[in-house]
Design a protein around this motif. Structure first.
Motif, PDB file in Angstrom:
ATOM      1  N   GLY A  54      44.189  40.872  38.693  1.00 20.07           N
ATOM      2  CA  GLY A  54      45.690  42.144  38.715  1.00 20.07           C
ATOM      3  C   GLY A  54      47.248  40.937  38.762  1.00 20.07           C
ATOM      4  N   VAL A  55      46.551  39.672  39.082  1.00 21.41           N
ATOM      5  CA  VAL A  55      47.982  38.539  38.458  1.00 21.41           C
ATOM      6  C   VAL A  55      48.389  38.321  36.812  1.00 21.41           C
ATOM      7  CG1 VAL A  55      49.018  36.346  40.155  1.00 21.41           C
ATOM      8  CG2 VAL A  55      47.577  38.838  41.275  1.00 21.41           C
ATOM      9  N   LEU A  56      47.157  37.456  36.483  1.00 19.75           N
ATOM     10  CA  LEU A  56      47.336  36.870  35.562  1.00 19.75           C
ATOM     11  C   LEU A  56      46.249  37.666  34.411  1.00 19.75           C
ATOM     12  CD1 LEU A  56      46.399  33.268  36.626  1.00 19.75           C
ATOM     13  CD2 LEU A  56      48.677  34.553  36.520  1.00 19.75           C
ATOM     14  N   ASP A  57      46.748  37.969  33.265  1.00 19.26           N
ATOM     15  CA  ASP A  57      45.509  38.610  32.386  1.00 19.26           C
ATOM     16  C   ASP A  57      44.643  38.115  31.333  1.00 19.26           C
ATOM     17  OD1 ASP A  57      46.950  36.739  30.547  1.00 19.26           O
ATOM     18  OD2 ASP A  57      48.558  37.899  29.680  1.00 19.26           O
ATOM     19  N   GLU A  58      43.946  38.277  30.947  1.00 18.42           N
ATOM     20  CA  GLU A  58      42.787  37.910  30.720  1.00 18.42           C
ATOM     21  C   GLU A  58      42.335  37.051  29.464  1.00 18.42           C
ATOM     22  OE1 GLU A  58      39.825  40.186  28.561  1.00 18.42           O
ATOM     23  OE2 GLU A  58      39.578  41.456  30.424  1.00 18.42           O
ATOM     24  N   ASP A  59      43.653  36.120  28.990  1.00 18.57           N
ATOM     25  CA  ASP A  59      44.135  34.928  28.057  1.00 18.57           C
ATOM     26  C   ASP A  59      44.644  34.120  29.098  1.00 18.57           C
ATOM     27  OD1 ASP A  59      43.017  36.404  25.484  1.00 18.57           O
ATOM     28  OD2 ASP A  59      45.055  36.876  25.279  1.00 18.57           O
ATOM     29  N   GLU A  60      45.221  34.407  30.040  1.00 19.34           N
ATOM     30  CA  GLU A  60      45.232  32.979  31.409  1.00 19.34           C
ATOM     31  C   GLU A  60      43.842  32.125  32.280  1.00 19.34           C
ATOM     32  OE1 GLU A  60      50.619  34.964  32.021  1.00 19.34           O
ATOM     33  OE2 GLU A  60      48.978  35.555  33.113  1.00 19.34           O
ATOM     34  N   GLN A  61      43.910  33.722  32.110  1.00 18.98           N
ATOM     35  CA  GLN A  61      42.386  32.836  33.045  1.00 18.98           C
ATOM     36  C   GLN A  61      42.076  31.963  31.762  1.00 18.98           C
ATOM     37  OE1 GLN A  61      40.367  36.329  34.634  1.00 18.98           O
ATOM     38  NE2 GLN A  61      42.397  37.895  34.861  1.00 18.98           N
ATOM     39  N   ALA A  62      41.503  32.875  30.946  1.00 15.22           N
ATOM     40  CA  ALA A  62      40.845  31.396  30.328  1.00 15.22           C
ATOM     41  C   ALA A  62      41.943  30.164  30.180  1.00 15.22           C
ATOM     42  CB  ALA A  62      40.212  32.699  28.782  1.00 15.22           C
ATOM     43  N   ALA A  63      42.780  30.233  29.760  1.00 10.05           N
ATOM     44  CA  ALA A  63      43.659  29.006  29.395  1.00 10.05           C
ATOM     45  C   ALA A  63      43.113  28.134  30.851  1.00 10.05           C
ATOM     46  CB  ALA A  63      44.449  29.102  29.215  1.00 10.05           C
ATOM     47  N   LEU A  64      42.935  29.057  32.489  1.00 17.82           N
ATOM     48  CA  LEU A  64      43.164  27.878  32.966  1.00 17.82           C
ATOM     49  C   LEU A  64      41.714  26.888  33.613  1.00 17.82           C
ATOM     50  CD1 LEU A  64      45.061  29.724  35.982  1.00 17.82           C
ATOM     51  CD2 LEU A  64      45.688  28.086  35.322  1.00 17.82           C
ATOM     52  N   GLN A  84      37.824  20.747  47.079  1.00 17.18           N
ATOM     53  CA  GLN A  84      36.793  22.189  46.238  1.00 17.18           C
ATOM     54  C   GLN A  84      37.228  22.792  46.220  1.00 17.18           C
ATOM     55  OE1 GLN A  84      34.897  21.255  50.443  1.00 17.18           O
ATOM     56  NE2 GLN A  84      33.384  19.906  49.672  1.00 17.18           N
ATOM     57  N   VAL A  85      37.854  23.930  46.783  1.00 15.16           N
ATOM     58  CA  VAL A  85      38.571  25.485  46.547  1.00 15.16           C
ATOM     59  C   VAL A  85      38.866  25.034  44.583  1.00 15.16           C
ATOM     60  CG1 VAL A  85      39.852  26.767  47.022  1.00 15.16           C
ATOM     61  CG2 VAL A  85      38.756  25.800  48.482  1.00 15.16           C
ATOM     62  N   LEU A  86      39.669  24.348  44.676  1.00 15.51           N
ATOM     63  CA  LEU A  86      40.126  24.522  43.441  1.00 15.51           C
ATOM     64  C   LEU A  86      39.402  23.881  41.751  1.00 15.51           C
ATOM     65  CD1 LEU A  86      42.974  24.450  41.614  1.00 15.51           C
ATOM     66  CD2 LEU A  86      43.715  22.080  41.922  1.00 15.51           C
ATOM     67  N   PHE A  87      38.408  23.099  42.419  1.00 11.44           N
ATOM     68  CA  PHE A  87      37.168  22.330  41.275  1.00 11.44           C
ATOM     69  C   PHE A  87      36.967  24.498  41.359  1.00 11.44           C
ATOM     70  CE2 PHE A  87      33.115  21.507  40.960  1.00 11.44           C
ATOM     71  CZ  PHE A  87      32.502  20.855  39.901  1.00 11.44           C
ATOM     72  N   ARG A  88      36.462  24.422  42.366  1.00 15.15           N
ATOM     73  CA  ARG A  88      35.373  26.403  41.955  1.00 15.15           C
ATOM     74  C   ARG A  88      36.164  26.805  41.053  1.00 15.15           C
ATOM     75  NH1 ARG A  88      33.960  25.848  48.435  1.00 15.15           N
ATOM     76  NH2 ARG A  88      32.560  23.917  48.381  1.00 15.15           N
ATOM     77  N   LEU A  89      37.440  27.205  41.481  1.00 14.84           N
ATOM     78  CA  LEU A  89      38.158  28.239  41.012  1.00 14.84           C
ATOM     79  C   LEU A  89      38.479  27.629  39.344  1.00 14.84           C
ATOM     80  CD1 LEU A  89      40.483  29.907  40.919  1.00 14.84           C
ATOM     81  CD2 LEU A  89      42.465  28.666  41.195  1.00 14.84           C
ATOM     82  N   LEU A  90      38.701  26.447  39.045  1.00 17.44           N
ATOM     83  CA  LEU A  90      38.963  26.181  37.250  1.00 17.44           C
ATOM     84  C   LEU A  90      37.565  25.673  36.930  1.00 17.44           C
ATOM     85  CD1 LEU A  90      41.950  23.392  37.441  1.00 17.44           C
ATOM     86  CD2 LEU A  90      42.107  25.775  37.605  1.00 17.44           C
ATOM     87  N   SER A  91      36.360  25.884  37.442  1.00 16.70           N
ATOM     88  CA  SER A  91      35.251  25.836  37.072  1.00 16.70           C
ATOM     89  C   SER A  91      34.614  26.940  36.597  1.00 16.70           C
ATOM     90  CB  SER A  91      34.019  24.827  37.914  1.00 16.70           C
ATOM     91  OG  SER A  91      34.501  23.667  38.128  1.00 16.70           O
ATOM     92  N   ASP A  92      34.557  27.722  37.884  1.00  9.98           N
ATOM     93  CA  ASP A  92      34.004  29.150  37.974  1.00  9.98           C
ATOM     94  C   ASP A  92      34.800  30.944  37.027  1.00  9.98           C
ATOM     95  OD1 ASP A  92      32.574  31.604  38.734  1.00  9.98           O
ATOM     96  OD2 ASP A  92      32.017  30.739  40.452  1.00  9.98           O
ATOM     97  N   SER A  93      34.654  31.164  35.877  1.00 13.58           N
ATOM     98  CA  SER A  93      35.219  32.316  35.769  1.00 13.58           C
ATOM     99  C   SER A  93      34.736  33.167  36.596  1.00 13.58           C
ATOM    100  CB  SER A  93      34.132  32.644  34.211  1.00 13.58           C
ATOM    101  OG  SER A  93      33.145  32.740  34.721  1.00 13.58           O
ATOM    102  N   GLU A  94      33.905  33.340  37.142  1.00 10.63           N
ATOM    103  CA  GLU A  94      33.452  34.728  38.378  1.00 10.63           C
ATOM    104  C   GLU A  94      34.393  34.479  39.193  1.00 10.63           C
ATOM    105  OE1 GLU A  94      30.191  36.758  41.062  1.00 10.63           O
ATOM    106  OE2 GLU A  94      29.456  35.285  39.951  1.00 10.63           O
ATOM    107  N   LEU A  95      34.374  33.267  39.690  1.00 16.98           N
ATOM    108  CA  LEU A  95      35.755  32.915  41.345  1.00 16.98           C
ATOM    109  C   LEU A  95      37.204  33.204  40.437  1.00 16.98           C
ATOM    110  CD1 LEU A  95      36.256  32.558  43.729  1.00 16.98           C
ATOM    111  CD2 LEU A  95      36.365  29.990  43.045  1.00 16.98           C
ATOM    112  N   MET A  96      37.320  32.566  39.193  1.00 21.55           N
ATOM    113  CA  MET A  96      38.965  32.966  38.300  1.00 21.55           C
ATOM    114  C   MET A  96      39.014  34.664  38.448  1.00 21.55           C
ATOM    115  SD  MET A  96      41.420  31.527  37.329  1.00 21.55           S
ATOM    116  CE  MET A  96      41.218  29.367  36.805  1.00 21.55           C
ATOM    117  N   GLY A  97      38.660  35.323  37.876  1.00 28.37           N
ATOM    118  CA  GLY A  97      37.934  36.066  37.991  1.00 28.37           C
ATOM    119  C   GLY A  97      38.372  37.292  38.987  1.00 28.37           C
ATOM    120  N   ALA A  98      37.249  37.009  40.172  1.00 25.46           N
ATOM    121  CA  ALA A  98      38.238  37.179  41.116  1.00 25.46           C
ATOM    122  C   ALA A  98      39.467  37.218  41.685  1.00 25.46           C
ATOM    123  CB  ALA A  98      36.796  37.403  42.148  1.00 25.46           C
TER     124      ALA A  98
END
Length: 702
Positions: free
Chosen positions: A435-445, A417-431
C-alpha cells in the motif's frame, strides 16, 4: 577563495539615501580621520585590557573539580572571543544623534523609549573602557545597533547621521557620511570598492554592510524558522551565519545548553565559511556535513535507487518493518516467588503487547512491556493476599521468565538489523511496503545478493538516512536549540527528516536555491522542504545579487527556464563591464593553462572549474605550464590562489576569477547537469572565462 562581498543596497522608494563621500582627506576631513584613528587606537587598547583582565581571572575559587573545569572552559572561551585580529577593524560604522535623545526601540536598555547615546560606534564585538566602563564600541547585535542597518530618510529612528569607515589591512583610511535627512548624493564609494576588491582565503563576515532586508532575517526571533530562497550572490549563506551569531548573542544561556549546529554540503564548504563566526566572537559553534551526522557512505548506488530510498514514503515502510519485529507469544508467563507460582495466559500477554503498539518509540515500548508484565504478576500476588511494593516489581522485571518472554515477543533490535532484514527479506518487504510502494519499487529495493549479515553490509548515503530514521523510531533523537542548513535543496526527504529531528524542539534557518539543486532527489519547493523538516516558516526570496557581475549572472540565467522556471530571474547591481568572455578553443587544456596564467597577472583568487573526470588532466596541464596550483578535494580546505575545482565541489564557493572548461561535458555528466552548470557559472566575483571545444549546450547558446 574570496568571501561573499557585502551587498550594495538598492534604491528605496522616495528620497534616496544620502552619502557624502570623503575618500581623499584634507583639512577638516584629515582632522576628522585622525580623530577616528585615535578612537580606533583607544578601542584596541581597551580590548587588550579586557583580554588581559580575563587572562588574569582564575577558576581556583570553584568549590569542586567539576565546577573548576566548567569555569576554566568559560574563561577560555571568553579569552578567545576577546582576541584582536589586526586585519579586522574593531568598528565599521558610527551613528550620531539628532538631539532628541530617544529612539523607538533603539535604546541601550530593553524599553521602547530607552535613551540613545549621543554617538555610538558599531563593531563586531562590545568594547568598553576598563576603568570607567564607558562603551567604546557596541556589538552589532545589540538592540541599539539595529539603527545602523535600518535607519533611513523615511525613518531616521532618532539619528542624524550614519558614518561608514574604509579600512586597509585593519587601518582606518577613509570615511563616508550619510545624512539621514533625504539628501541624495549617489552610491557609497566605500561599499562599491569593497565589492570590487579582490580577496582570497575563507569567507568573511558582512556585518559592516548588512542590508535592511537581510537584517530583518538575521534578527528574527529564536522560535521562528526562517527559509531563504536566494539566487547566486544574494548573501543567503552570510544571512544564515550572521543569524546564528545574533541568536547566540541574544539567547546565549539557552543556546549554550541546547546548542547550535551549522550543516553544509561538504567539508570544503565548511572550511570556506569556518572563519565567519570566530571573527564575530562566536568560537563554540559546531559545523558538520550530512555525512558527519548520519555516517559516511561505504558504497554507491544508482541515482534512481537512491532517490527511491530518499523519498518520504520510506518513513512509513520503515515504521511498519520495525513494528513487525514484535512477535506473538507462544505461551503465557509463569513467575515463581518462593513456593508460589503466578501465571499470565498467552492471550493476556498478547493484549498487553498490542496495547503498547501505539506509535511510540520501540525501545520505550519494550521497557513498558516488561513493566506491564511485572505489574500483572503483582496484581496476582495481591489477589492472593500479598502486599508487594516497587522493589518486588523491579525484581520481577529482572527475573529470567520475564526477560525471556520480552526477548521472544519484543526483541531488542538495532537499526542495522532491521534495515538488513527489510532489504534482504522479500516477505518482510512485501508486508512493510504494502500500500506504500508498488511491486516494482519493492523489487528494486531488495538486494540482489544480500550481505552475510548486517555487520558486513556496505551502507550507501541513502541507507544512512534510513538507519537514522530507524534509530529515532527506536530511541528519540536529542534536539538542538537551532539548526542552520545551507544548500538544503539538495537533501532528500529522508535526510531532511533526519535534520528535522535534530531541531524538533528548536528552530531552523533554511538556506538554498532551487535552481542549484543537483541531486536526483533535489526539492522542487520550499514548502516541501519545511514539511519534511517538521518546521513552519515563511519563505523569503532574495533575487538582487551583489557578488556576481551583471553580464555573468545574465549569461548563467539563460539556463534558469530549464532548471527552475518558477523562479524569478536574478538581477545584479554590478555593471561588470568586460566581466564575461566565451571562447571556442582547439586545445582545452592548453587554453585553460593560458587563461590561468593571464589571471595570475591580476589580483585575487582563481578557480579553474572542470568536469570531475578531467580534474587530473587539467592539473597536469597547469603543472606542465609551470603554474603553482592545488586540486580541491572533498576534505581539503581550499587553500591556494589557483585551484582546480571539480564541478561537483563548486557549490557555495567563490573566486575572483573563474575559468570554466567545457560546459557541455559538465552538463552531460549527471541527470541534473544543467543545474550543475548554473552553479558553476555563478562562482565568479570579478570575471568569468568560458572555454569550450565542443558546442555549448543549446540552452546556454540561445
Amino acid at each position: 577563495m574570496p568571501a561573499e562581498p557585502p551587498p550594495l543596497a538598492p534604491p528605496e522608494a522616495g528620497p534616496a539615501p544620502t552619502l557624502d563621500p570623503v575618500l581623499e582627506t584634507a583639512g577638516d576631513d584629515a582632522a576628522t580621520l585622525a580623530a577616528e584613528c585615535a578612537h580606533l587606537a583607544e578601542s584596541r587598547a581597551a580590548l587588550r585590557r579586557m583580554r588581559e583582565n580575563a587572562e588574569g581571572m582564575s577558576a581556583d575559587a570553584a568549590a569542586d573539580w567539576v565546577s573548576r573545569r566548567f569555569l576554566e572552559s568559560l574563561l577560555n572561551q571568553r579569552i578567545e572571543a576577546l582576541a584582536d585580529h589586526p586585519g579586522t577593524p574593531l568598528f565599521f560604522g558610527r551613528m550620531d544623534q539628532d538631539g532628541t535623545g530617544t529612539g523607538a526601540g533603539m535604546g541601550t536598555g530593553s524599553g521602547d523609549d530607552a535613551e540613545l547615546p549621543p554617538t555610538m560606534y558599531v563593531g563586531r564585538r562590545h568594547v568598553h573602557d576598563g576603568d570607567e566602563g564607558r562603551p567604546l564600541v557596541l556589538d552589532w547585535r545589540a538592540p541599539v545597533s539595529r539603527a545602523f542597518y535600518q535607519a533611513g530618510p523615511a525613518d531616521p529612528m532618532g539619528w542624524r547621521r550614519r558614518r561608514r569607515f574604509g579600512f586597509q589591512g585593519g587601518e582606518l583610511t577613509a570615511f563616508e557620511d550619510e545624512p539621514l535627512d533625504g539628501r541624495a548624493l549617489g552610491p557609497s564609494a566605500i561599499l562599491t570598492e569593497e565589492i570590487e576588491r579582490p580577496r582570497t582565503g575563507p569567507m568573511r563576515d558582512i556585518v559592516a554592510t548588512i542590508q535592511p532586508e537581510q537584517d530583518e532575517l538575521v534578527r528574527a526571533d529564536l522560535p521562528r524558522t526562517v527559509c531563504v530562497q536566494g539566487a547566486p550572490g544574494t548573501g543567503k549563506t552570510a544571512v544564515g551565519l550572521h543569524r546564528a551569531a545574533y541568536l547566540l548573542f541574544t539567547h546565549r544561556e539557552r543556546l549554550a545548553r541546547s546548542g547550535v549546529l551549522i550543516v553544509g554540503p561538504n567539508r570544503a564548504f565548511l572550511a570556506y565559511i569556518s572563519a565567519v563566526l570566530p571573527a564575530l566572537g562566536e568560537v563554540r559553534v559546531d559545523q558538520a556535513t550530512i555525512d558527519d551526522l548520519l555516517g559516511a557512505p561505504a558504497a554507491d548506488e544508482p541515482a534512481a535507487l537512491g532517490a527511491l530510498k530518499g523519498g518520504a514514503r520510506m518513513a512509513e515502510v520503515l515504521r511498519k518493518a520495525l513494528w513487525r519485529q514484535i512477535g506473538k507469544p507462544e505461551e503465557g508467563l509463569v513467575v515463581a516467588r518462593g513456593a508460589a507460582r503466578y501465571r499470565l495466559a498467552d492471550y493476556e500477554v498478547r493484549e498487553i503487547a498490542a496495547a503498547l503498539q501505539n506509535g511510540g518509540r520501540y525501545g520505550n515500548g519494550r521497557a513498558a512491556f516488561a513493566q506491564r508484565l511485572a505489574h500483572q504478576i503483582l496484581v496476582r500476588m495481591e489477589q492472593r493476599g500479598g502486599a508487594p511494593d516497587d522493589r518486588i516489581q523491579d525484581q520481577v522485571v529482572r527475573s529470567k521468565p520475564v526477560k525471556a518472554l520480552v526477548d521472544q515477543v519484543w526483541p531488542k533490535v538495532t537499526a542495522e538489523q532491521v534495515l538488513f532484514r527489510l532489504l534482504s527479506d522479500s516477505e518482510l518487504m512485501g508486508a512493510a511496503a504494502r500500500g506504500v510502494l508498488d511491486e516494482d519499487e519493492q523489487a528494486a529495493l531488495l538486494w540482489a545478493k544480500p550481505p552475510r549479515s548486517h555487520r558486513s553490509a556496505r551502507w550507501t548515503a541513502a541507507d544512512r538516512a534510513l538507519l537514522d530514521e530507524l534509530n529515532d523510531l527506536i530511541e528519540r533523537t536529542p534536539s538542538l536549540g537551532h539548526l542552520v542548513v545551507d544548500e538544503a535543496q539538495d537533501l532528500s526527504a529522508m535526510q531532511l527528516r533526519a535534520l528535522g529531528r535534530r531541531c524538533g524542539t528548536g528552530s531552523a534557518t533554511v538556506l538554498g536555491d532551487l535552481a542549484q539543486g543537483t541531486t536526483p532527489w533535489s526539492a522542487r519547493s520550499w514548502t516541501e522542504v519545511l514539511g519534511h523538516l517538521g518546521q513552519e516558516g515563511e519563505v523569503t526570496e532574495l533575487t538582487l545579487g551583489f557578488r556576481v557581475p551583471g553580464p555573468v549572472l545574465d549569461y548563467a540565467a539563460r539556463l534558469l527556464p530549464h532548471v527552475a522556471p518558477e523562479l524569478e530571474a536574478p538581477r545584479s547591481l554590478r555593471a561588470g563591464t568586460g566581466a564575461l568572455t566565451v571562447r571556442r578553443v582547439p586545445d582545452l587544456a592548453g587554453a585553460a593553462a593560458g587563461a590561468a596564467r593571464e589571471a595570475l597577472a591580476r589580483p585575487g583568487s582563481i578557480g579553474l572549474i572542470v568536469p570531475d573526470a578531467e580534474a587530473a588532466a587539467y592539473a597536469a596541464a597547469l603543472a606542465a605550464a609551470g603554474l603553482e596550483h592545488a586540486v580541491l578535494g572533498p576534505e581539503s580546505d581550499g587553500a591556494g590562489r589557483l585551484l582546480v575545482v571539480p564541478a561537483t565541489l563548486a557549490k557555495g564557493l567563490e573566486y575572483d576569477q573563474v575559468i570554466v572548461a567545457e560546459p557541455a561535458a559538465i552538463a552531460a555528466a549527471e541527470a541534473r547537469g544543467l543545474a550543475r552548470l548554473y552553479v558553476v557559472l555563478t562562482r565568479a566575483v570579478t570575471a568569468l572565462t568560458v572555454l569550450h571545444h565542443a558546442d555549448l549546450p543549446t540552452e546556454l547558446a540561445s
